[in-house]
Scaffold this motif. Structure first.
Motif, PDB file in Angstrom:
ATOM      1  N   LEU A 116     -16.173 -29.064 -26.870  1.00  0.00           N
ATOM      2  CA  LEU A 116     -14.568 -29.218 -27.062  1.00  0.00           C
ATOM      3  C   LEU A 116     -14.283 -27.883 -27.600  1.00  0.00           C
ATOM      4  CD1 LEU A 116     -14.381 -32.864 -28.039  1.00  0.00           C
ATOM      5  CD2 LEU A 116     -14.128 -31.974 -25.952  1.00  0.00           C
ATOM      6  N   GLY A 117     -13.090 -27.499 -27.249  1.00  0.00           N
ATOM      7  CA  GLY A 117     -12.348 -26.494 -28.039  1.00  0.00           C
ATOM      8  C   GLY A 117     -11.435 -27.311 -29.089  1.00  0.00           C
ATOM      9  N   PRO A 118     -10.345 -26.407 -29.556  1.00  0.00           N
ATOM     10  CA  PRO A 118      -9.449 -27.050 -30.434  1.00  0.00           C
ATOM     11  C   PRO A 118      -8.876 -28.076 -29.813  1.00  0.00           C
ATOM     12  CG  PRO A 118      -8.620 -24.827 -29.176  1.00  0.00           C
ATOM     13  CD  PRO A 118     -10.082 -25.127 -28.825  1.00  0.00           C
ATOM     14  N   SER A 119      -8.238 -28.887 -30.771  1.00  0.00           N
ATOM     15  CA  SER A 119      -7.495 -30.432 -30.318  1.00  0.00           C
ATOM     16  C   SER A 119      -5.925 -29.840 -30.155  1.00  0.00           C
ATOM     17  CB  SER A 119      -7.504 -31.154 -31.567  1.00  0.00           C
ATOM     18  OG  SER A 119      -6.642 -32.375 -31.224  1.00  0.00           O
ATOM     19  N   LEU A 120      -5.480 -30.294 -29.088  1.00  0.00           N
ATOM     20  CA  LEU A 120      -4.084 -30.049 -28.591  1.00  0.00           C
ATOM     21  C   LEU A 120      -3.176 -31.369 -28.978  1.00  0.00           C
ATOM     22  CD1 LEU A 120      -4.274 -28.145 -25.478  1.00  0.00           C
ATOM     23  CD2 LEU A 120      -4.569 -27.142 -27.794  1.00  0.00           C
ATOM     24  N   GLY A 121      -3.607 -32.304 -29.777  1.00  0.00           N
ATOM     25  CA  GLY A 121      -3.037 -33.561 -30.079  1.00  0.00           C
ATOM     26  C   GLY A 121      -3.349 -34.513 -29.414  1.00  0.00           C
ATOM     27  N   ASP A 122      -2.970 -35.045 -28.210  1.00  0.00           N
ATOM     28  CA  ASP A 122      -3.209 -35.681 -27.284  1.00  0.00           C
ATOM     29  C   ASP A 122      -4.437 -35.557 -26.355  1.00  0.00           C
ATOM     30  OD1 ASP A 122      -1.885 -37.727 -28.308  1.00  0.00           O
ATOM     31  OD2 ASP A 122       0.035 -37.151 -27.188  1.00  0.00           O
ATOM     32  N   SER A 123      -4.866 -34.111 -26.424  1.00  0.00           N
ATOM     33  CA  SER A 123      -5.790 -33.499 -25.321  1.00  0.00           C
ATOM     34  C   SER A 123      -6.500 -32.478 -26.178  1.00  0.00           C
ATOM     35  CB  SER A 123      -4.904 -32.896 -24.178  1.00  0.00           C
ATOM     36  OG  SER A 123      -4.101 -31.751 -24.707  1.00  0.00           O
ATOM     37  N   TYR A 124      -7.555 -32.187 -25.321  1.00  0.00           N
ATOM     38  CA  TYR A 124      -8.584 -31.053 -25.930  1.00  0.00           C
ATOM     39  C   TYR A 124      -8.811 -30.055 -24.862  1.00  0.00           C
ATOM     40  CZ  TYR A 124     -10.277 -33.509 -30.025  1.00  0.00           C
ATOM     41  OH  TYR A 124     -10.344 -34.134 -31.518  1.00  0.00           O
ATOM     42  N   VAL A 125      -9.043 -28.609 -25.505  1.00  0.00           N
ATOM     43  CA  VAL A 125      -9.645 -27.933 -24.664  1.00  0.00           C
ATOM     44  C   VAL A 125     -11.097 -27.939 -24.393  1.00  0.00           C
ATOM     45  CG1 VAL A 125      -9.878 -25.057 -24.437  1.00  0.00           C
ATOM     46  CG2 VAL A 125      -7.720 -26.168 -25.336  1.00  0.00           C
ATOM     47  N   ILE A 126     -11.563 -27.838 -23.097  1.00  0.00           N
ATOM     48  CA  ILE A 126     -13.070 -27.655 -22.904  1.00  0.00           C
ATOM     49  C   ILE A 126     -13.686 -26.419 -22.673  1.00  0.00           C
ATOM     50  CG2 ILE A 126     -14.674 -28.480 -21.059  1.00  0.00           C
ATOM     51  CD1 ILE A 126     -13.225 -30.663 -22.736  1.00  0.00           C
ATOM     52  N   LEU A 127     -14.577 -26.125 -23.351  1.00  0.00           N
ATOM     53  CA  LEU A 127     -15.274 -24.806 -23.452  1.00  0.00           C
ATOM     54  C   LEU A 127     -16.273 -24.611 -22.416  1.00  0.00           C
ATOM     55  CD1 LEU A 127     -15.390 -23.782 -27.182  1.00  0.00           C
ATOM     56  CD2 LEU A 127     -13.739 -23.525 -25.535  1.00  0.00           C
ATOM     57  N   SER A 128     -17.158 -25.899 -22.018  1.00  0.00           N
ATOM     58  CA  SER A 128     -18.066 -25.728 -21.167  1.00  0.00           C
ATOM     59  C   SER A 128     -18.675 -27.213 -20.670  1.00  0.00           C
ATOM     60  CB  SER A 128     -19.172 -24.897 -21.768  1.00  0.00           C
ATOM     61  OG  SER A 128     -19.723 -25.650 -22.786  1.00  0.00           O
ATOM     62  N   GLY A 129     -19.187 -27.612 -19.528  1.00  0.00           N
ATOM     63  CA  GLY A 129     -19.584 -28.577 -19.109  1.00  0.00           C
ATOM     64  C   GLY A 129     -18.821 -29.275 -18.080  1.00  0.00           C
ATOM     65  N   LEU A 130     -17.733 -28.745 -17.579  1.00  0.00           N
ATOM     66  CA  LEU A 130     -16.726 -29.063 -16.788  1.00  0.00           C
ATOM     67  C   LEU A 130     -16.270 -27.919 -15.903  1.00  0.00           C
ATOM     68  CD1 LEU A 130     -15.781 -32.050 -16.011  1.00  0.00           C
ATOM     69  CD2 LEU A 130     -13.770 -31.548 -17.331  1.00  0.00           C
TER      70      LEU A 130
ATOM     71  N   ALA B 285       2.423 -23.874 -30.940  1.00  0.00           N
ATOM     72  CA  ALA B 285       1.605 -22.723 -31.130  1.00  0.00           C
ATOM     73  C   ALA B 285       0.818 -22.681 -29.791  1.00  0.00           C
ATOM     74  CB  ALA B 285       0.452 -23.015 -32.144  1.00  0.00           C
ATOM     75  N   ASN B 286       1.234 -21.347 -29.221  1.00  0.00           N
ATOM     76  CA  ASN B 286       0.566 -20.920 -27.954  1.00  0.00           C
ATOM     77  C   ASN B 286      -0.945 -20.139 -28.239  1.00  0.00           C
ATOM     78  OD1 ASN B 286       2.741 -21.275 -26.001  1.00  0.00           O
ATOM     79  ND2 ASN B 286       3.529 -19.468 -26.991  1.00  0.00           N
ATOM     80  N   LEU B 287      -2.103 -20.896 -27.629  1.00  0.00           N
ATOM     81  CA  LEU B 287      -3.429 -20.459 -27.993  1.00  0.00           C
ATOM     82  C   LEU B 287      -3.625 -19.570 -26.998  1.00  0.00           C
ATOM     83  CD1 LEU B 287      -4.793 -24.032 -28.586  1.00  0.00           C
ATOM     84  CD2 LEU B 287      -3.398 -22.735 -30.119  1.00  0.00           C
ATOM     85  N   LYS B 288      -3.132 -18.310 -27.163  1.00  0.00           N
ATOM     86  CA  LYS B 288      -3.455 -17.105 -26.215  1.00  0.00           C
ATOM     87  C   LYS B 288      -4.891 -17.062 -25.980  1.00  0.00           C
ATOM     88  CE  LYS B 288       0.976 -14.848 -27.374  1.00  0.00           C
ATOM     89  NZ  LYS B 288       1.634 -13.898 -27.663  1.00  0.00           N
ATOM     90  N   GLN B 289      -5.852 -17.053 -27.227  1.00  0.00           N
ATOM     91  CA  GLN B 289      -7.197 -16.942 -27.206  1.00  0.00           C
ATOM     92  C   GLN B 289      -8.043 -17.957 -26.114  1.00  0.00           C
ATOM     93  OE1 GLN B 289      -5.550 -17.937 -29.614  1.00  0.00           O
ATOM     94  NE2 GLN B 289      -6.716 -19.026 -31.105  1.00  0.00           N
ATOM     95  N   TYR B 290      -7.197 -18.888 -25.828  1.00  0.00           N
ATOM     96  CA  TYR B 290      -7.933 -20.224 -24.960  1.00  0.00           C
ATOM     97  C   TYR B 290      -7.092 -20.128 -23.589  1.00  0.00           C
ATOM     98  CZ  TYR B 290     -10.296 -21.446 -28.852  1.00  0.00           C
ATOM     99  OH  TYR B 290     -11.220 -21.573 -30.148  1.00  0.00           O
ATOM    100  N   ASN B 291      -6.312 -19.292 -23.221  1.00  0.00           N
ATOM    101  CA  ASN B 291      -5.407 -18.971 -21.830  1.00  0.00           C
ATOM    102  C   ASN B 291      -6.336 -19.251 -20.720  1.00  0.00           C
ATOM    103  OD1 ASN B 291      -3.046 -18.963 -23.174  1.00  0.00           O
ATOM    104  ND2 ASN B 291      -2.617 -16.654 -22.689  1.00  0.00           N
ATOM    105  N   ASP B 292      -6.082 -20.031 -19.669  1.00  0.00           N
ATOM    106  CA  ASP B 292      -6.677 -20.414 -18.469  1.00  0.00           C
ATOM    107  C   ASP B 292      -7.904 -20.891 -18.808  1.00  0.00           C
ATOM    108  OD1 ASP B 292      -6.781 -20.159 -15.782  1.00  0.00           O
ATOM    109  OD2 ASP B 292      -8.058 -18.406 -15.559  1.00  0.00           O
ATOM    110  N   GLU B 293      -8.005 -22.106 -19.615  1.00  0.00           N
ATOM    111  CA  GLU B 293      -9.172 -22.926 -19.865  1.00  0.00           C
ATOM    112  C   GLU B 293      -8.686 -24.262 -19.368  1.00  0.00           C
ATOM    113  OE1 GLU B 293     -12.117 -22.259 -20.871  1.00  0.00           O
ATOM    114  OE2 GLU B 293     -11.844 -20.163 -21.807  1.00  0.00           O
ATOM    115  N   LEU B 294      -9.654 -25.206 -18.982  1.00  0.00           N
ATOM    116  CA  LEU B 294      -9.536 -26.444 -18.698  1.00  0.00           C
ATOM    117  C   LEU B 294      -9.153 -27.366 -19.939  1.00  0.00           C
ATOM    118  CD1 LEU B 294     -12.661 -27.095 -16.595  1.00  0.00           C
ATOM    119  CD2 LEU B 294     -10.603 -26.572 -15.882  1.00  0.00           C
ATOM    120  N   VAL B 295      -8.283 -28.365 -19.783  1.00  0.00           N
ATOM    121  CA  VAL B 295      -7.617 -29.353 -20.539  1.00  0.00           C
ATOM    122  C   VAL B 295      -7.713 -30.712 -20.220  1.00  0.00           C
ATOM    123  CG1 VAL B 295      -5.598 -29.792 -22.023  1.00  0.00           C
ATOM    124  CG2 VAL B 295      -6.089 -27.521 -21.652  1.00  0.00           C
ATOM    125  N   ILE B 296      -8.156 -31.348 -20.978  1.00  0.00           N
ATOM    126  CA  ILE B 296      -8.453 -33.091 -20.407  1.00  0.00           C
ATOM    127  C   ILE B 296      -7.797 -33.813 -21.719  1.00  0.00           C
ATOM    128  CG2 ILE B 296     -10.606 -32.443 -19.428  1.00  0.00           C
ATOM    129  CD1 ILE B 296     -12.086 -33.661 -21.565  1.00  0.00           C
TER     130      ILE B 296
END
Length: 539
Positions: free
Chosen positions: A385-399, A341-352
């Motif tokens: 933290l934003g939504p979980s991507l399985g083995d990673s997470y979207v970061i909304l703030s703090g980094l 699933a492409n998370l278009k609402q979180y495009n160009d966000e940090l992923v860790i």
């Protein structure tokens, strides 16, 4: 005489040697005694300078081995547990660029602890969702074969479940006294058709409702012969999935004889957790495989998402329609699917990576490597933290983009921070000494917090990651539970909860209601049977 004797002794060589030796000893004592006084004076001055320097520049800090947040300037007892304080070991590198609150580690220590770092960047996140389900009959292609007349089954042409039938094929013969009477009425109505034509049409219509064809009705009118037997024919082609009668049974009008399903098209029905539903929509493309057909990939689009959640499993049914011309897809086959699933609402966000994150129940913490320092140093950072991507997470703030974070070994660094009395995942406020009344107040505050929260461990049965997710969600659904973590290997559920709001017994009941046995409660059989195949933990 005496003078001669004294003169003789004075001229004796041993006497002269003795005087010389005594004179040498006296001179040595005078010389070294002076140097010793000077040395003692210098040592005294040096010690005083050293003592003044030590107390002027760097006071020794004392801490508690059990409560490293306690930091005092003098030795004594810990205000929390009354243990003897120990001197705090400091390992300053002299690098002024290093933040005083950071954790410093040598390159050798980093290598031994296998600490790994990654530089973060922005990307368009894609969430991989894993779904499990079964092949089901297309309900729109299923039909029930019913009897149109009442009577007795004289003969069955379909005798077992799973038999294939064709449309129009006779499936049963029924003896019906009512049918016999209706045929006799038809013959009498034919004789009176000139006088009462409406009566003839009414009798014909009655036979048509009993599924006699116009040819059969015409044959009875012409021959004048009646029969109490009537054939029931299949109204669709397919597989018999249910046989409800036997030969010789008495039946009524509308009795279901067989259920027949057309398997030319089937449904792949999957269970999707409510946390995954926001990322699924009708029309999404997915691929699924079956255990019975390894190596073969089936593709389809989501055609339906059930708007009602199952109250036990907390899942919604996801349907994919699939053509089945060869019949290789059989109902109740297990299947698993992947949806990207492409998370278009979180495009160009940090992923860790998920391994970089430490959870405290309320806070999400990572460790960021300080830049431009000779000695490796790591700073604690709280992130959202934003939504979980399985083995990673979207970061909304703090980094920030380009920062280097710890992706392996964060727990080791955090343990070092706790031992050093610095801010860590379990010690939110640290970095300053706690003395006097402040230390005792902190002790009372911590005791108050401890009184409001408790930790417990439960033995809970389960087999897979789906079980882990279900167990943790059911525990967290209980009001008063702040955190829940189930270990797949030990089968232990770690809980943090408020005993004034809930209890271990209530949490156990909630977990058992979700489908997983605990030490004191067993889930009911119906709930257990509803679990996916990979979650069946009972032998």
């Amino acid at each position: 005489m005496k003078k001669n004797k004294i003169k003789e002794i004075g001229n004796h060589p041993f006497f002269r040697y003795g005087l010389i030796l005594l004179a040498g000893i006296f001179l040595g004592w005078l010389i070294f005694s002076g140097n010793s006084k000077k040395q003692n004076s210098l040592e005294s001055i040096t010690a005083e300078d050293s003592h003044d320097h030590e107390h002027g520049d760097d006071h020794e800090i004392w801490t508690c081995s059990m409560h490293p947040q306690i930091r005092m300037e003098e030795p004594g007892l810990c205000p929390l547990c009354a243990m003897d304080l120990i001197p705090l070991q400091t390992t300053g590198s002299g690098d002024t660029a290093i933040d005083p609150n950071s954790i410093q580690m040598s390159n050798e220590a980093i290598a031994l602890a296998n600490i790994q770092t990654t530089r973060v960047n922005r990307q368009n996140p894609v969430k991989d969702i894993r779904l499990y389900g079964t092949i089901q009959v297309d309900e729109r292609l299923s039909q029930s074969q019913t009897s149109h007349v009442s009577g007795r089954i004289e003969k069955l042409f379909v005798t077992f479940t799973g038999e294939r039938v064709k449309q129009g094929q006779p499936i049963a013969t029924i003896y019906s006294p009512d049918l016999l009477t209706a045929q006799q009425e038809l013959i009498e109505a034919v004789k009176m058709k000139d006088l009462q034509p409406a009566l003839l049409q009414a009798v014909r219509e009655k036979l048509r409702l009993w599924k006699l064809t116009d040819e059969q009705i015409k044959s009875i009118e012409n021959s004048g012969e009646v029969s109490p037997l009537v054939d029931i024919t299949a109204n669709t082609s397919g597989i018999v999935i249910s046989k409800n009668v036997n030969q010789g049974d008495y039946i009524n009008t509308g009795t279901v004889l067989f259920d027949i399903a057309n398997l030319s098209k089937v449904w792949a029905v999957f269970d999707a957790y409510e946390s995954d539903l926001p990322f699924l929509k009708i029309g999404d493309r997915l691929e699924y495989t079956l255990q019975s057909l390894p190596g073969k990939i089936f593709k389809g689009n989501i055609s339906f998402i059930n708007p009602i959640l199952d109250p036990v499993t907390r899942t919604a049914k996801i349907r994919v329609e699939t053509s089945n011309p060869t019949g290789e897809l059989m109902p109740e086959m297990y299947t698993s699917a992947n949806v990207s699933a492409n998370l278009k609402q979180y495009n160009d966000e940090l992923v860790i990576p998920k391994t970089a994150i430490l959870w405290t129940g309320k806070r999400s913490i990572i460790y960021v490597k300080q830049q431009n320092t000779e000695t490796p140093a790591f700073m604690l950072r709280e992130v959202e933290l934003g939504p979980s991507l399985g083995d990673s997470y979207v970061i909304l703030s703090g980094l920030n983009d380009g920062e280097e974070i710890v992706t392996n070994g964060a727990y080791i660094i955090d343990a070092s921070a706790q031992l050093s009395g610095k801010q860590s995942m379990m010690n939110e406020t640290a970095g300053r000494a706690v003395t006097g009344h402040e230390g005792h107040n902190m002790g009372h505050d911590m005791q108050s917090v401890s009184a409001k929260g408790e930790h417990a461990m439960l033995k809970v049965q389960g087999l897979c990651e789906m079980c882990k997710d279900r167990i943790e969600k059911s525990a967290k659904s209980v009001k008063g539970v702040s955190s829940a973590s189930w270990d797949l290997n030990t089968k232990l559920l770690h809980l943090d909860f408020d005993p004034e709001i809930t209890s271990v017994d209530q949490i156990e009941k909630a977990v058992a209601k979700a489908g997983h046995d605990t030490e004191n409660y067993k889930t009911d059989q119906a709930t257990y049977d509803a679990l996916p195949a990979c979650c069946k933990y009972r032998s």
